[in-house]
Design an enzyme around this catalytic site. Structure first.
Site, PDB file in Angstrom:
ATOM      1  N   TRP A 133       0.837  -1.217   0.000  1.00 19.18           N
ATOM      2  CA  TRP A 133       0.000   0.000   0.000  1.00 19.18           C
ATOM      3  C   TRP A 133       0.862   1.254   0.000  1.00 19.18           C
ATOM      4  O   TRP A 133       0.552   2.228  -0.696  1.00 19.18           O
ATOM      5  CB  TRP A 133      -0.940   0.013   1.205  1.00 19.18           C
ATOM      6  CG  TRP A 133      -1.965  -1.075   1.166  1.00 19.18           C
ATOM      7  CD1 TRP A 133      -2.128  -2.081   2.073  1.00 19.18           C
ATOM      8  CD2 TRP A 133      -2.972  -1.289   0.151  1.00 19.18           C
ATOM      9  NE1 TRP A 133      -3.171  -2.893   1.685  1.00 19.18           N
ATOM     10  CE2 TRP A 133      -3.703  -2.434   0.523  1.00 19.18           C
ATOM     11  CE3 TRP A 133      -3.317  -0.618  -1.027  1.00 19.18           C
ATOM     12  CZ2 TRP A 133      -4.759  -2.926  -0.242  1.00 19.18           C
ATOM     13  CZ3 TRP A 133      -4.368  -1.104  -1.789  1.00 19.18           C
ATOM     14  CH2 TRP A 133      -5.072  -2.247  -1.392  1.00 19.18           C
ATOM     15  N   ASP A 161      -1.450   6.673   6.562  1.00 16.73           N
ATOM     16  CA  ASP A 161      -2.530   5.746   6.219  1.00 16.73           C
ATOM     17  C   ASP A 161      -2.737   4.846   7.437  1.00 16.73           C
ATOM     18  O   ASP A 161      -1.867   4.042   7.773  1.00 16.73           O
ATOM     19  CB  ASP A 161      -2.089   4.934   4.990  1.00 16.73           C
ATOM     20  CG  ASP A 161      -3.134   3.924   4.534  1.00 16.73           C
ATOM     21  OD1 ASP A 161      -4.133   3.724   5.245  1.00 16.73           O
ATOM     22  OD2 ASP A 161      -2.915   3.324   3.458  1.00 16.73           O
ATOM     23  N   LYS A 193     -11.951  -1.948   7.613  1.00 18.54           N
ATOM     24  CA  LYS A 193     -11.121  -2.812   8.447  1.00 18.54           C
ATOM     25  C   LYS A 193     -11.545  -2.729   9.907  1.00 18.54           C
ATOM     26  O   LYS A 193     -11.862  -3.732  10.503  1.00 18.54           O
ATOM     27  CB  LYS A 193      -9.649  -2.433   8.311  1.00 18.54           C
ATOM     28  CG  LYS A 193      -8.959  -3.104   7.119  1.00 18.54           C
ATOM     29  CD  LYS A 193      -8.842  -2.261   5.900  1.00 18.54           C
ATOM     30  CE  LYS A 193      -8.379  -3.036   4.698  1.00 18.54           C
ATOM     31  NZ  LYS A 193      -7.524  -2.251   3.825  1.00 18.54           N
TER      32      LYS A 193
HETATM   33  C1  LIG Z   1      -7.035  -1.870   2.682  1.00 16.32           C
HETATM   34  C2  LIG Z   1      -5.989  -0.844   2.655  1.00 16.32           C
HETATM   35  C3  LIG Z   1      -5.928   0.116   1.640  1.00 16.32           C
HETATM   36  C4  LIG Z   1      -6.880   0.126   0.480  1.00 16.32           C
HETATM   37  O1  LIG Z   1      -8.118   0.552   0.895  1.00 16.32           O
HETATM   38  P1  LIG Z   1      -9.320   0.833  -0.123  1.00 16.32           P
HETATM   39  O2  LIG Z   1     -10.350   1.393   0.813  1.00 16.32           O
HETATM   40  O3  LIG Z   1      -9.699  -0.495  -0.716  1.00 16.32           O
HETATM   41  O4  LIG Z   1      -8.866   1.778  -1.135  1.00 16.32           O
HETATM   42  C5  LIG Z   1      -4.950   1.083   1.710  1.00 16.32           C
HETATM   43  N1  LIG Z   1      -4.062   1.111   2.728  1.00 16.32           N
HETATM   44  C6  LIG Z   1      -4.090   0.196   3.720  1.00 16.32           C
HETATM   45  C7  LIG Z   1      -3.084   0.269   4.819  1.00 16.32           C
HETATM   46  C8  LIG Z   1      -5.047  -0.811   3.711  1.00 16.32           C
HETATM   47  O5  LIG Z   1      -5.074  -1.711   4.693  1.00 16.32           O
END
Ligand SMILES: *Cc1c(COP(=O)(O)O)cnc(C)c1O
Length: 365
Positions: A106, A174, A198
């Site tokens: 990511w 993030d 999540k």
């Molecule tokens: C799941 C995830 C993403 C992607 O998320 P989307 O909502 O599908 O765009 C990005 N960064 C991290 C750390 C993730 O766990």
């Protein structure tokens, strides 16, 4: 029968939250309608979004000079919005300098997207060891528009154990897979962002927490829907927000508050993770590939010790299949890394971790 769902996302939601949503499905709060049917500008919906925001502010201790935005497009859209709003130049391709730290798939995607609008310097990476550690964080370059990290790396199962010191350069993170899992000092960050699916609620909502002075710097060519000033100026109601998702996040936040808040949840998360890592560290069949210091509390990848690749693949695919048959679902590792992974977000009870360990014992015997 409800299964124990170890999915990395969308992931398990707390049962009391689902039951409450079910009870309110056709008549929410005496309104005679489902939350899904409400106008986002109605008197019935207003308290719902306000409650979600105020609970998030309370639980995370968000200072008053930060805005909370409920957006769409997932964490992935933030990979674009952050550089577009903080670093893009007057014409596409003439952006400011920014720092990214590459700690996984990511983080790498975020950096690649930013390089379309900003001058990206990936100052450190743990790719040399398959992302199984967090590299030392170099200082930002003077004049960087921001410094981007991925606090918890969902796919490889690492987390930053201490934050980089970026001085006056805004730290952007993030936190998709660790929001509300442990206390976090929001005032150390310029922007925090997380896809809800999540640890917060259903897919479809992205939470962005942004310091007010970072809003309003997008050049005029940046599309209206991709500008923080658009959404901040209208209380996330420039257009129709993800109304039902915001309602569900509110229910999850209420559940977290009832458990005793983020400190209490963090204590449970540490217990769950310690139980599982201790098991892996003493197992004769399974192990964690991640360096101890950087192990995630939320996502725990593991592999078998078979030294022959074909045997390993056979064992791991049999493990995932037999576990699912035993009611322990979604234990396959990410398609890019293989092996297994147990995602144990806030909603995973400790009994789920114990059931997984019992199953692993049986599998080993
Ligand atoms: C799941 C995830 C993403 C992607 O998320 P989307 O909502 O599908 O765009 C990005 N960064 C991290 C750390 C993730 O766990």
């Amino acid at each position: 029968m409800r299964v124990y769902n170890f999915s990395p996302g969308p992931s398990a939601l707390p049962l009391p939250v689902l039951e409450r949503a079910a009870a309110e499905m056709t008549d929410a709060n005496g309104s005679g309608q489902s939350v899904m049917e409400m106008s986002h500008r109605s008197k019935d919906y207003k308290p719902i979004i306000e409650k979600t925001e105020s609970l998030l502010r309370e639980l995370m201790g968000i200072p008053s000079n930060y805005k909370v935005l409920f957006l769409q497009g997932g964490a992935s859209l933030q990979f674009s919005m952050i550089p577009l709003n903080l670093a893009a130049g007057d014409t596409p391709g003439q952006g400011k300098k920014v720092t990214y730290i590459d700690t996984g798939i990511w983080a790498d995607k975020a950096a690649k997207e930013a390089s379309k609008y900003a001058v990206v310097d990936v100052k450190a990476s743990s790719k040399d060891k398959a992302y199984t550690y967090i590299p030392d964080a170099p200082a930002p370059s003077p004049g960087d528009a921001y410094y981007h990290i991925t606090s918890n790396n969902t796919i490889v199962g690492t987390k930053w154990d201490k934050l980089p010191d970026t001085g006056a350069v805004p730290l952007v993170s993030d936190i998709s897979s660790c929001i509300l899992s442990e206390p976090l000092d929001v005032s150390k960050f310029g922007i925090l962002y997380a896809g809800a699916q999540k640890n917060l609620g259903p897919a479809g909502t992205t939470v962005v927490i942004i310091r007010e002075d970072l809003i309003g710097h997008a050049p005029s060519w940046v599309p209206v829907m991709l500008r923080y000033d658009t959404h901040a100026g209208e209380g996330s109601m420039y257009n129709t927000p993800p109304c039902y998702g915001i309602y569900m996040i509110g229910l999850v936040l209420e559940w977290v508050k009832n458990l005793g808040g983020v400190d209490a949840v963090a204590k449970l998360n540490r217990e769950k993770a310690a139980l599982f890592y201790d098991y892996l560290d003493s197992s004769k069949l399974f192990y964690s590939p991640v360096e101890k210091q950087f192990r995630s509390l939320m996502n725990i990848p593991f592999v078998t010790m078979a030294d022959d690749d074909a045997k390993k693949t056979e064992q791991e695919s049999r493990f995932v299949k037999e576990a699912a048959a035993a009611g322990l679902i979604n234990l396959a590792g990410h398609r890019l890394v293989g092996g297994m992974r147990a995602s144990i977000y806030n909603a995973m009870p400790i009994d789920g971790v114990k059931a997984l360990i019992d199953f692993m014992n049986k599998f080993t015997a």
